[in-house]
Write an enzyme that holds these catalytic residues in place. Structure first.
Site, short mmCIF file in Angstrom:
data_model
loop_
_atom_site.label_atom_id
_atom_site.label_comp_id
_atom_site.label_asym_id
_atom_site.label_seq_id
_atom_site.Cartn_x
_atom_site.Cartn_y
_atom_site.Cartn_z
N CYS A 136 -2.52 -0.55 7.66
CA CYS A 136 -1.86 0.74 7.43
C CYS A 136 -2.05 1.68 8.62
O CYS A 136 -1.13 2.39 9.00
CB CYS A 136 -2.38 1.38 6.15
SG CYS A 136 -1.77 0.55 4.65
N GLU B 255 0.59 3.96 1.80
CA GLU B 255 0.94 4.38 3.15
C GLU B 255 2.11 3.56 3.69
O GLU B 255 3.02 4.10 4.33
CB GLU B 255 -0.25 4.20 4.11
CG GLU B 255 -1.53 4.88 3.67
CD GLU B 255 -2.46 3.97 2.89
OE1 GLU B 255 -3.66 3.98 3.18
OE2 GLU B 255 -1.98 3.26 1.97
N HIS C 36 0.82 -1.20 0.00
CA HIS C 36 0.00 0.00 0.00
C HIS C 36 0.86 1.26 0.00
O HIS C 36 2.00 1.26 0.47
CB HIS C 36 -0.92 0.02 1.21
CG HIS C 36 -2.01 -1.00 1.13
ND1 HIS C 36 -3.01 -1.09 2.06
CD2 HIS C 36 -2.28 -1.98 0.21
CE1 HIS C 36 -3.83 -2.07 1.75
NE2 HIS C 36 -3.40 -2.62 0.62
N CYS D 266 -6.44 1.26 5.53
CA CYS D 266 -6.92 -0.02 6.04
C CYS D 266 -6.37 -0.22 7.46
O CYS D 266 -5.52 0.55 7.93
CB CYS D 266 -6.48 -1.16 5.13
SG CYS D 266 -4.70 -1.53 5.19
#
Length: 157
Positions: free
Chosen positions: A129, A92, A90, A126
């Protein structure tokens, strides 16, 4: 947007800090190698960029753009499910991994995401993250939600 008067009576418009860094996150998302959604993240402290990240395959792995197919999309996996089938990291996560811990502390992470059709994707991180953001001691999250609204929150819930 902020309006600023110049001495020659002409006006210039400047984005506020949140919009400025979200605009940069949008540009960072253009480097994404994901076929389903493109995300960009920017970590900032004291209005200085500490780190950026976009979603895509880990270094050295073949990404979905180069492969020309997305496993989760091919299997019609709904959003938010079966992440173990996805090879991407991801945005992040990539931003946190690339940032210096002492510089991220008390910082802000800005997140922008887009669907395949160019519409906004939900920018809320999410659960994994959010844990990484909290562990990096980043204290604010600013993201664009799927309706295009800017959302700011303190420590991830």
């Amino acid at each position: 947007m902020q309006r600023i008067e110049r001495t020659n009576n002409s006006q210039i418009y400047r984005p506020d800090w949140d919009q400025y860094f979200l605009d940069i996150a949008k540009v960072v998302s253009s480097r994404s190698t994901c076929l389903r959604r493109r995300y960009g993240a920017v970590i900032v402290k004291d209005h200085v960029i500490v780190s950026t990240g976009y979603n895509g395959a880990p270094r050295g792995m073949i990404n979905c753009v180069d492969r020309g197919t997305c496993r989760r999309q091919d299997l019609k996996v709904p959003p938010g499910e079966r992440y173990e089938l996805c090879e991407a990291v991801h945005a992040e996560q990539n931003a946190v991994i690339s940032g210096a811990p002492e510089r991220m502390k008390d910082g802000v992470i800005y997140i922008a995401g887009f669907e395949q059709d160019g519409e906004y994707a939900e920018g809320k991180p999410c659960l994994l993250c959010r844990r990484m953001i909290r562990n990096a001691m980043i204290t604010q999250i600013v993201y664009i939600d799927k309706n295009g609204a800017v959302v700011r929150c303190s420590y991830p819930e």
